[in-house]
Design a protein around this motif. Structure first.
Motif, PDB file in Angstrom:
ATOM      1  N   PRO A 264      24.795  33.603  44.936  1.00  9.59           N
ATOM      2  CA  PRO A 264      25.738  33.682  43.808  1.00  9.59           C
ATOM      3  C   PRO A 264      26.819  34.737  44.028  1.00  9.59           C
ATOM      4  CG  PRO A 264      23.487  33.521  43.005  1.00  9.59           C
ATOM      5  CD  PRO A 264      23.399  33.718  44.488  1.00  9.59           C
ATOM      6  N   LEU A 265      27.931  34.573  43.335  1.00  7.11           N
ATOM      7  CA  LEU A 265      29.063  35.485  43.500  1.00  7.11           C
ATOM      8  C   LEU A 265      28.747  36.862  42.920  1.00  7.11           C
ATOM      9  CD1 LEU A 265      31.943  33.060  42.468  1.00  7.11           C
ATOM     10  CD2 LEU A 265      31.450  33.890  44.777  1.00  7.11           C
ATOM     11  N   PRO A 266      29.311  37.925  43.498  1.00  7.28           N
ATOM     12  CA  PRO A 266      29.159  39.258  42.909  1.00  7.28           C
ATOM     13  C   PRO A 266      29.708  39.256  41.473  1.00  7.28           C
ATOM     14  CG  PRO A 266      30.100  39.396  45.118  1.00  7.28           C
ATOM     15  CD  PRO A 266      30.105  37.938  44.735  1.00  7.28           C
ATOM     16  N   PRO A 267      29.113  40.066  40.601  1.00  2.59           N
ATOM     17  CA  PRO A 267      28.036  41.029  40.866  1.00  2.59           C
ATOM     18  C   PRO A 267      26.632  40.456  40.708  1.00  2.59           C
ATOM     19  CG  PRO A 267      28.854  41.319  38.645  1.00  2.59           C
ATOM     20  CD  PRO A 267      29.674  40.217  39.243  1.00  2.59           C
ATOM     21  N   SER A 268      26.520  39.113  40.564  1.00  2.00           N
ATOM     22  CA  SER A 268      25.186  38.521  40.412  1.00  2.00           C
ATOM     23  C   SER A 268      24.539  38.170  41.741  1.00  2.00           C
ATOM     24  CB  SER A 268      25.274  37.271  39.531  1.00  2.00           C
ATOM     25  OG  SER A 268      26.228  36.360  40.048  1.00  2.00           O
ATOM     26  N   GLY A 315      34.569  33.961  47.417  1.00  2.00           N
ATOM     27  CA  GLY A 315      34.328  35.199  46.682  1.00  2.00           C
ATOM     28  C   GLY A 315      35.522  36.126  46.626  1.00  2.00           C
ATOM     29  N   LEU A 316      36.724  35.569  46.884  1.00  3.71           N
ATOM     30  CA  LEU A 316      37.916  36.404  46.995  1.00  3.71           C
ATOM     31  C   LEU A 316      38.161  37.244  45.747  1.00  3.71           C
ATOM     32  CD1 LEU A 316      39.955  36.822  49.250  1.00  3.71           C
ATOM     33  CD2 LEU A 316      41.439  35.124  48.165  1.00  3.71           C
ATOM     34  N   GLU A 317      37.955  36.646  44.579  1.00  3.65           N
ATOM     35  CA  GLU A 317      38.245  37.348  43.336  1.00  3.65           C
ATOM     36  C   GLU A 317      37.062  38.166  42.829  1.00  3.65           C
ATOM     37  OE1 GLU A 317      39.612  34.600  40.464  1.00  3.65           O
ATOM     38  OE2 GLU A 317      41.358  33.939  41.630  1.00  3.65           O
ATOM     39  N   GLN A 318      35.913  38.050  43.491  1.00  5.52           N
ATOM     40  CA  GLN A 318      34.713  38.708  42.978  1.00  5.52           C
ATOM     41  C   GLN A 318      34.155  39.783  43.908  1.00  5.52           C
ATOM     42  OE1 GLN A 318      34.899  37.277  39.486  1.00  5.52           O
ATOM     43  NE2 GLN A 318      32.888  38.137  39.912  1.00  5.52           N
ATOM     44  N   THR A 319      34.537  39.779  45.197  1.00  2.85           N
ATOM     45  CA  THR A 319      33.922  40.702  46.156  1.00  2.85           C
ATOM     46  C   THR A 319      34.104  42.155  45.743  1.00  2.85           C
ATOM     47  OG1 THR A 319      34.210  39.130  47.962  1.00  2.85           O
ATOM     48  CG2 THR A 319      33.901  41.428  48.573  1.00  2.85           C
ATOM     49  N   HIS A 320      35.265  42.491  45.162  1.00  2.00           N
ATOM     50  CA  HIS A 320      35.507  43.885  44.759  1.00  2.00           C
ATOM     51  C   HIS A 320      34.690  44.281  43.526  1.00  2.00           C
ATOM     52  CE1 HIS A 320      38.194  41.627  42.108  1.00  2.00           C
ATOM     53  NE2 HIS A 320      38.215  42.688  41.319  1.00  2.00           N
ATOM     54  N   TYR A 446      31.157  39.024  35.410  1.00  2.00           N
ATOM     55  CA  TYR A 446      30.887  37.667  35.873  1.00  2.00           C
ATOM     56  C   TYR A 446      32.176  36.840  35.795  1.00  2.00           C
ATOM     57  CZ  TYR A 446      25.749  38.243  35.528  1.00  2.00           C
ATOM     58  OH  TYR A 446      24.451  38.635  35.688  1.00  2.00           O
ATOM     59  N   PRO A 447      32.319  35.812  36.656  1.00  2.00           N
ATOM     60  CA  PRO A 447      33.452  34.897  36.497  1.00  2.00           C
ATOM     61  C   PRO A 447      33.440  34.263  35.110  1.00  2.00           C
ATOM     62  CG  PRO A 447      32.326  34.527  38.592  1.00  2.00           C
ATOM     63  CD  PRO A 447      31.467  35.469  37.814  1.00  2.00           C
ATOM     64  N   LEU A 451      30.322  32.772  32.636  1.00  2.00           N
ATOM     65  CA  LEU A 451      30.004  33.270  31.299  1.00  2.00           C
ATOM     66  C   LEU A 451      30.017  32.127  30.276  1.00  2.00           C
ATOM     67  CD1 LEU A 451      32.085  36.579  31.289  1.00  2.00           C
ATOM     68  CD2 LEU A 451      29.596  36.385  31.283  1.00  2.00           C
ATOM     69  N   GLU A 452      31.016  31.258  30.382  1.00  2.00           N
ATOM     70  CA  GLU A 452      31.083  30.126  29.453  1.00  2.00           C
ATOM     71  C   GLU A 452      29.875  29.208  29.625  1.00  2.00           C
ATOM     72  OE1 GLU A 452      34.744  28.154  30.189  1.00  2.00           O
ATOM     73  OE2 GLU A 452      35.993  29.817  29.470  1.00  2.00           O
ATOM     74  N   GLY A 453      29.484  28.964  30.882  1.00  2.00           N
ATOM     75  CA  GLY A 453      28.333  28.103  31.124  1.00  2.00           C
ATOM     76  C   GLY A 453      27.046  28.693  30.579  1.00  2.00           C
TER      77      GLY A 453
END
Length: 554
Positions: A264-268, A315-320, A446-447, A451-453
Motif C-alpha cells: 500500500p501507498l505511504p503512509p499505510s 507513489g509519486l504523490e505519497q512517498t514524501h 492517506y490519499p 479515505l473516501e473508500g
C-alpha cells in the motif's frame, strides 16, 4: 686466406644494417580496472553462494543503507552524518567487494552488526522495525561471542546453524506475541479493527474498482481479524516446529504476508518492518536460498528493476508522506518483493538437506536461541507489565492496557499495578511542541480516494503514532491521555533546556497546571522536575491512549 677473406666479405654484404639507436620496448597491456576490481554478476553470485554469512551481511547491508544513507544525502545535520558514516562505509564495502571478502565473512558480519547496532541505538527511529532489527543484531553478537573459542575451520558452519535457530525462534516469538496482543475486543470491531483497515486499504489501492467494491461488500473485511489472529499463531507455532516441511510452509506464508503489508501507498505502507522480516528468514534455509539466487537471481533482479519505476510513478504523490521519512518507497518495496520471491522459490522448489539443523553444535547449542526467544517475548510482554507500550511489538493489534483494558483476559494496569508513573494523565492544552505533537494520526495523509473508500465501507481511518520528533506542521490539538511518566519526561526535558512553557492537564479528575515563566518562577507540581534515572529513560516509553476508543496505535 683468400677463401676466408671472400667469406667475410660475403657475410658483410648479407647482414642487415646496424641501428645506432636502441630498439623500442614492446607495448605492455595493462589489465582494465573493471576486470580486476569490479565483480561480474556471476562473481557476485558465486561469492555469496559460497559463504552464508557473507550472503546475510550483503543483503543486510542494503537495509542498513536504507536507514543511514538518506540522512547523510539530505544533509540532515552533522550529528546524523557522523553517526551514519561508519555503518555506511562497512555496508558499501560488503556490497561492492563481496568476492574479495569470502574468507573474512565471520568477523566482517560481526563488525557490520556492531556498527549497525550502534547506529540504531543512537540514531534509529523509535519504531517496531528498528526494535526488531536490534533484536536480530543481538542474536548475531551473542552467537558470535559464544563461538569465538571454537576452531576457525568450523566456526562459519556453527555460526550459520546457530543463526538459523536464533532467527527462527525470534520470528516465532514475534508472531506468537503479536497473536497474543490481537486477542482483544478492538481488533474484532469492524469499524476500528487494524486488520479490517489494512485489508480495505490493500483492496482499494491495488484491486480494480469493481473487484474492490465486491470484495469490501463481502464478508472479507469482517472475517479479516479472524484470519489475522489465526495466521499469527500458525506462523508462530510452525516456526517452533523442527519439521522442515512445516517450516517451509511458514516461510512461504510469511513472504506473502509481508509483501501485502509493504505494497500500500505511504503512509499505510509498512515496508520498513516487512524488509527486516523477510531478511530474517534467509538463515533458516541458506543453502536453498543460495540455489534460488544462482538459478533465478538475474530474473528476479530484472523484474524488480522493471517494477521500480512503476512503483515510483504510483507513489509519486505519497512517498514524501512516509514515516519514518526514508522516502524510499519504490526502492524498498522492489527490494522486499525480490527477497520475498527468492525466499518463496527457495522454500517451495529447492528444499536442501544441508539446511536441516544438525546436532554437532555442542550440548549447549540451544542456550543462545532460547535466550533470543525470551528477549523478543519479554519485550512483547512489557505492555502488560507497565514497562513500555511503544515500541513493544503491539502494532496492528488495537491493544489497550492503559485505563480500561480491552484484552480478553489480561487486566489493565490499575487493576494490579499501583505504580505512580502509570497514573493516567489527560493533556488538555500546552504550548510545548513535544506535547503538541506527542501523537499524530497519519491517516490524515492517506490519499483522498482511499479515505473516501474507507468511509464508504464504514472503516474508521486511523494510524496513530507517537514520534520522538515531528518536523512537519502540527495538526489541530486534541486532548489525549498519557501515563504520568511521559508528562514527567517532557516537562523535565523542557526545563533543562530553559524553555518557557505551560501545560494544562488532569490527574484523577483534578485539573492541574505547570507553568515555567520567563522570570524563572515555577507554578505547579515540582515533582515533575525530579531527575529520571538513565535506565528508566531508556527502558520506559509509553504511547498516548484513549480510554473510550480502541483504534489501532502503532
Amino acid at each position: 686466406r683468400r677463401d676466408l677473406t671472400c667469406a667475410c666479405a660475403h657475410l658483410h654484404h648479407q647482414s642487415p644494417p646496424v641501428h645506432l639507436h636502441p630498439p623500442s620496448l614492446p607495448h605492455r597491456r595493462w589489465p582494465l580496472p573493471s576486470s580486476a576490481m569490479i565483480p561480474s554478476l556471476g562473481e557476485y553470485t558465486l561469492a555469496l553462494s559460497r559463504s552464508p554469512l557473507l550472503l546475510l551481511g550483503f543483503l543486510w547491508s542494503h537495509v542498513a543503507l536504507f536507514h543511514a544513507l538518506p540522512p547523510i544525502l539530505r544533509s540532515a545535520g552533522a550529528n546524523s552524518a557522523a553517526l551514519g558514516v561508519p555503518v555506511v562505509l562497512v555496508s558499501l564495502l560488503i556490497v561492492t567487494l563481496p568476492h574479495k571478502l569470502v574468507d573474512y565473512s565471520f568477523f566482517l558480519l560481526i563488525l557490520f552488526v556492531v556498527q549497525n547496532m550502534a547506529y540504531l541505538l543512537l540514531r534509529g527511529s523509535v519504531s517496531n522495525h528498528i526494535l526488531t532489527e536490534m533484536c536480530l543484531c543481538a542474536s548475531v553478537l551473542t552467537a558470535g561471542v559464544s563461538l569465538l573459542d571454537s576452531a576457525a575451520e568450523g566456526r562459519t558452519r556453527l555460526m550459520k546453524n546457530l543463526l538459523a535457530d536464533c532467527f527462527r525462534l525470534q520470528l516465532a516469538a514475534l508472531y506468537l506475541i503479536s497473536g497474543l496482543h490481537k486477542m482483544n475486543t478492538g481488533f474484532f470491531d469492524m469499524g476500528e479493527s487494524c486488520s479490517a483497515q489494512v485489508i480495505s486499504i490493500f483492496t482499494l489501492q491495488l484491486m480494480p474498482e469493481n473487484l474492490a467494491k465486491s470484495l469490501l461488500e463481502s464478508p472479507l473485511p469482517a472475517l479479516s481479524p479472524h484470519f489475522g489472529l489465526v495466521l499469527e499463531f500458525i506462523m508462530g507455532f510452525a516456526l517452533l516446529s523442527r519439521d522442515r516441511n512445516i517450516q517451509r510452509m511458514a516461510i512461504a506464508i510469511a513472504q506473502m504476508f509481508h509483501v501485502m503489508l509493504a505494497l500500500p501507498l505511504p503512509p499505510s505502507s509498512f515496508y520498513p518492518f516487512s524488509g527486516i522480516c523477510v531478511l530474517a528468514f534467509i538463515p533458516m534455509h541458506f543453502e536453498a536460498f543460495s540455489t534460488a539466487l544462482r538459478q533465478h537471481g538475474r530474473s528476479v533482479a530484472l523484474f524488480c528493476i522493471a517494477l521500480w519505476p512503476i512503483l515510483h510513478l504510483r507513489g509519486l504523490e505519497q512517498t514524501h508522506k512516509e514515516y519514518p521519512p526514508y522516502s524510499l518507497y519504490p526502492v524498498g518495496v522492489s527490494w522486499i518483493i525480490g527477497i520475498a520471491l527468492l525466499n518463496l522459490i527457495a522454500a517451495l522448489r529447492y528444499p536442501s538437506k544441508a539446511d536441516v539443523q544438525t546436532s554437532d553444535q555442542g550440548p549447549r547449542s540451544w542456550i543462545v536461541p532460547v535466550l533470543m526467544f525470551l528477549l523478543i517475548s519479554l519485550i512483547g510482554l512489557m505492555p502488560y507489565l507497565g514497562i513500555r507500550t511503544y515500541p513493544a511489538f503491539a502494532m496492528f493489534s488495537n491493544l489497550r492496557v492503559e485505563a480500561r483494558s480491552n484484552h480478553w483476559f489480561l487486566p489493565s494496569w490499575d487493576q494490579w499495578l499501583k505504580l505512580d508513573h502509570l497514573r493516567s494523565v489527560r493533556i488538555l492544552n500546552s504550548n510545548l511542541r513535544s506535547l503538541q505533537a506527542f501523537q499524530i494520526d497519519l491517516a490524515d495523509y492517506y490519499p483522498e480516494k482511499t479515505l473516501e473508500g474507507l468511509r464508504t465501507f464504514e472503516v474508521r481511518p486511523s494510524l496513530w503514532i507517537c514520534p520522538p520528533t515531528w518536523k512537519h506542521a502540527i495538526p489541530a490539538f486534541k486532548p489525549y491521555y498519557i501515563p504520568f511518566f511521559e508528562l514527567h519526561r517532557a516537562v523535565l526535558k523542557a526545563y533543562e533546556a530553559n524553555t518557557t512553557f505551560y501545560v494544562d492537564y488532569e490527574v484523577e479528575g483534578s485539573a492541574e497546571r505547570f507553568d515555567l515563566r520567563e522570570s524563572g518562577s515555577i507554578d505547579g507540581d515540582e515533582t515533575l522536575l525530579r531527575q529520571i534515572p538513565w535506565w528508566k529513560k531508556l527502558l520506559f516509553r509509553f504511547r498516548s491512549f484513549d480510554p473510550d476508543s480502541e483504534v489501532c496505535r502503532h
